[in-house]
Write a protein that holds these residues in place. Structure first.
Motif, PDB file in Angstrom:
ATOM      1  N   GLU A 108       0.837  -1.208   0.000  1.00  7.35           N
ATOM      2  CA  GLU A 108       0.000   0.000   0.000  1.00  7.35           C
ATOM      3  C   GLU A 108       0.870   1.256   0.000  1.00  7.35           C
ATOM      4  O   GLU A 108       0.611   2.207  -0.731  1.00  7.35           O
ATOM      5  CB  GLU A 108      -0.893  -0.023   1.242  1.00  7.35           C
ATOM      6  CG  GLU A 108      -1.839   1.142   1.361  1.00  7.35           C
ATOM      7  CD  GLU A 108      -2.641   1.060   2.654  1.00  7.35           C
ATOM      8  OE1 GLU A 108      -2.629   2.038   3.409  1.00  7.35           O
ATOM      9  OE2 GLU A 108      -3.263   0.002   2.893  1.00  7.35           O
ATOM     10  N   MET A 109       1.913   1.234   0.807  1.00 10.04           N
ATOM     11  CA  MET A 109       2.802   2.401   0.883  1.00 10.04           C
ATOM     12  C   MET A 109       3.565   2.587  -0.425  1.00 10.04           C
ATOM     13  O   MET A 109       3.793   3.714  -0.852  1.00 10.04           O
ATOM     14  CB  MET A 109       3.753   2.258   2.071  1.00 10.04           C
ATOM     15  CG  MET A 109       3.047   2.406   3.407  1.00 10.04           C
ATOM     16  SD  MET A 109       4.129   2.091   4.819  1.00 10.04           S
ATOM     17  CE  MET A 109       5.010   3.646   4.891  1.00 10.04           C
ATOM     18  N   ILE A 128       8.257   7.043  11.659  1.00 13.16           N
ATOM     19  CA  ILE A 128       8.794   6.970  13.025  1.00 13.16           C
ATOM     20  C   ILE A 128       8.745   5.532  13.531  1.00 13.16           C
ATOM     21  O   ILE A 128       9.726   5.020  14.086  1.00 13.16           O
ATOM     22  CB  ILE A 128       8.032   7.924  13.970  1.00 13.16           C
ATOM     23  CG1 ILE A 128       8.326   9.379  13.584  1.00 13.16           C
ATOM     24  CG2 ILE A 128       8.405   7.656  15.429  1.00 13.16           C
ATOM     25  CD1 ILE A 128       7.417  10.395  14.247  1.00 13.16           C
ATOM     26  N   MET A 129       7.622   4.854  13.312  1.00 13.36           N
ATOM     27  CA  MET A 129       7.513   3.476  13.772  1.00 13.36           C
ATOM     28  C   MET A 129       8.491   2.569  13.026  1.00 13.36           C
ATOM     29  O   MET A 129       9.117   1.695  13.630  1.00 13.36           O
ATOM     30  CB  MET A 129       6.078   2.973  13.599  1.00 13.36           C
ATOM     31  CG  MET A 129       5.077   3.696  14.498  1.00 13.36           C
ATOM     32  SD  MET A 129       5.516   3.682  16.251  1.00 13.36           S
ATOM     33  CE  MET A 129       4.834   2.133  16.747  1.00 13.36           C
ATOM     34  N   ILE A 130       8.631   2.786  11.729  1.00 12.80           N
ATOM     35  CA  ILE A 130       9.597   1.990  10.957  1.00 12.80           C
ATOM     36  C   ILE A 130      11.008   2.250  11.490  1.00 12.80           C
ATOM     37  O   ILE A 130      11.795   1.321  11.658  1.00 12.80           O
ATOM     38  CB  ILE A 130       9.509   2.302   9.451  1.00 12.80           C
ATOM     39  CG1 ILE A 130       8.175   1.805   8.886  1.00 12.80           C
ATOM     40  CG2 ILE A 130      10.667   1.644   8.696  1.00 12.80           C
ATOM     41  CD1 ILE A 130       7.891   2.261   7.461  1.00 12.80           C
ATOM     42  N   GLU A 131      11.316   3.505  11.773  1.00 14.96           N
ATOM     43  CA  GLU A 131      12.650   3.839  12.298  1.00 14.96           C
ATOM     44  C   GLU A 131      12.904   3.125  13.620  1.00 14.96           C
ATOM     45  O   GLU A 131      14.001   2.618  13.854  1.00 14.96           O
ATOM     46  CB  GLU A 131      12.796   5.353  12.464  1.00 14.96           C
ATOM     47  CG  GLU A 131      14.167   5.794  12.897  1.00 14.96           C
ATOM     48  CD  GLU A 131      15.273   5.477  11.885  1.00 14.96           C
ATOM     49  OE1 GLU A 131      16.429   5.295  12.337  1.00 14.96           O
ATOM     50  OE2 GLU A 131      15.014   5.413  10.675  1.00 14.96           O
ATOM     51  N   LYS A 186      10.265   6.508   2.114  1.00 13.61           N
ATOM     52  CA  LYS A 186      10.679   5.504   1.125  1.00 13.61           C
ATOM     53  C   LYS A 186      11.945   4.779   1.581  1.00 13.61           C
ATOM     54  O   LYS A 186      12.029   3.556   1.518  1.00 13.61           O
ATOM     55  CB  LYS A 186      10.904   6.176  -0.238  1.00 13.61           C
ATOM     56  CG  LYS A 186      11.380   5.235  -1.317  1.00 13.61           C
ATOM     57  CD  LYS A 186      10.320   4.217  -1.699  1.00 13.61           C
ATOM     58  CE  LYS A 186      10.801   3.334  -2.818  1.00 13.61           C
ATOM     59  NZ  LYS A 186      10.738   1.936  -2.494  1.00 13.61           N
ATOM     60  N   HIS A 187      12.919   5.539   2.070  1.00 13.55           N
ATOM     61  CA  HIS A 187      14.169   4.938   2.546  1.00 13.55           C
ATOM     62  C   HIS A 187      13.899   3.950   3.678  1.00 13.55           C
ATOM     63  O   HIS A 187      14.439   2.846   3.707  1.00 13.55           O
ATOM     64  CB  HIS A 187      15.135   6.031   3.001  1.00 13.55           C
ATOM     65  CG  HIS A 187      16.325   5.506   3.724  1.00 13.55           C
ATOM     66  ND1 HIS A 187      17.331   4.809   3.089  1.00 13.55           N
ATOM     67  CD2 HIS A 187      16.667   5.552   5.033  1.00 13.55           C
ATOM     68  CE1 HIS A 187      18.240   4.456   3.980  1.00 13.55           C
ATOM     69  NE2 HIS A 187      17.857   4.883   5.167  1.00 13.55           N
ATOM     70  N   ARG A 188      13.053   4.331   4.599  1.00 10.44           N
ATOM     71  CA  ARG A 188      12.745   3.457   5.726  1.00 10.44           C
ATOM     72  C   ARG A 188      11.925   2.245   5.294  1.00 10.44           C
ATOM     73  O   ARG A 188      12.097   1.148   5.811  1.00 10.44           O
ATOM     74  CB  ARG A 188      12.032   4.256   6.818  1.00 10.44           C
ATOM     75  CG  ARG A 188      12.986   5.174   7.548  1.00 10.44           C
ATOM     76  CD  ARG A 188      12.280   6.226   8.371  1.00 10.44           C
ATOM     77  NE  ARG A 188      13.243   7.015   9.110  1.00 10.44           N
ATOM     78  CZ  ARG A 188      13.903   8.051   8.597  1.00 10.44           C
ATOM     79  NH1 ARG A 188      13.716   8.417   7.345  1.00 10.44           N
ATOM     80  NH2 ARG A 188      14.760   8.728   9.342  1.00 10.44           N
ATOM     81  N   LEU A 189      11.034   2.453   4.344  1.00 10.54           N
ATOM     82  CA  LEU A 189      10.227   1.352   3.831  1.00 10.54           C
ATOM     83  C   LEU A 189      11.118   0.278   3.212  1.00 10.54           C
ATOM     84  O   LEU A 189      10.883  -0.916   3.398  1.00 10.54           O
ATOM     85  CB  LEU A 189       9.214   1.868   2.805  1.00 10.54           C
ATOM     86  CG  LEU A 189       8.296   0.821   2.184  1.00 10.54           C
ATOM     87  CD1 LEU A 189       7.451   0.126   3.248  1.00 10.54           C
ATOM     88  CD2 LEU A 189       7.411   1.465   1.128  1.00 10.54           C
TER      89      LEU A 189
END
Length: 175
Positions: free
Chosen positions: A46-47, A113-116, A57-60
């Protein structure tokens, strides 16, 4: 014209996000590991189809690498490591966004933030798997696609590299 905005989250701010993660982990306990993985993949898909800002995008990409590590049979991840990563993916099983994703430019700030936080918690696993993938690609290029590359062969290569570095340092210091 673009604008760059930098902000810093205090320990108190981060504690708020960690508390959200704990709630998500409790809520996700009703799902099987396969369901958690499927839901995390769905959020990533979805993202990917959204117009994401670069900082998301980088974190994804890193989050997708962790998911790939779970699914990679050649990586031979021990069960306790799998459980840790699955736990860290819990937030993405039932994301209750603080900021609605449809707000241009800002909608994915909470997700980033959560991905980080997940990436920080899993940085050792992420780094090791990334190194393994590079090793596998090198070995397959060198020996062909039939190269038997798995976690054990990578670890043996790492041991050899460490021993070689130790010998080289000993020779340098003994001069």
């Amino acid at each position: 014209m673009t604008i760059q905005i930098t902000f810093e989250l205090s320990d108190e701010d981060l504690e708020h996000f960690r508390a959200l993660m704990k709630v998500a982990i409790q809520n996700a306990s009703k799902y099987s590991p396969a369901e958690v993985l499927q839901k995390a993949r769905a959020v990533c898909s979805e993202m990917e189809s959204a117009n994401l800002p670069g900082f998301v995008k980088h974190r994804l990409d890193s989050l997708e690498t962790l998911i790939s590590a779970l699914e990679d049979d050649e990586w031979q991840m021990p069960e306790d490591e799998k459980a840790e990563i699955l736990t860290s993916l819990a937030y993405f099983s039932e994301p209750h966004d603080l900021v609605p994703d449809n707000i241009p430019g800002l909608g994915y700030v909470d997700d980033a933030i959560m991905i980080e936080l997940v990436i920080q918690d899993m940085s050792q696993d992420l780094g090791a798997y990334t190194e393994f993938c590079q090793f596998r690609k090198t070995e397959e290029n060198r020996r062909g696609n039939e190269a038997d590359v798995n976690r054990e062969s990578w670890l043996e290569g790492k041991r050899t590299e460490i021993r070689s570095n130790m010998r080289r340092k000993r020779r340098l210091f003994s001069r």
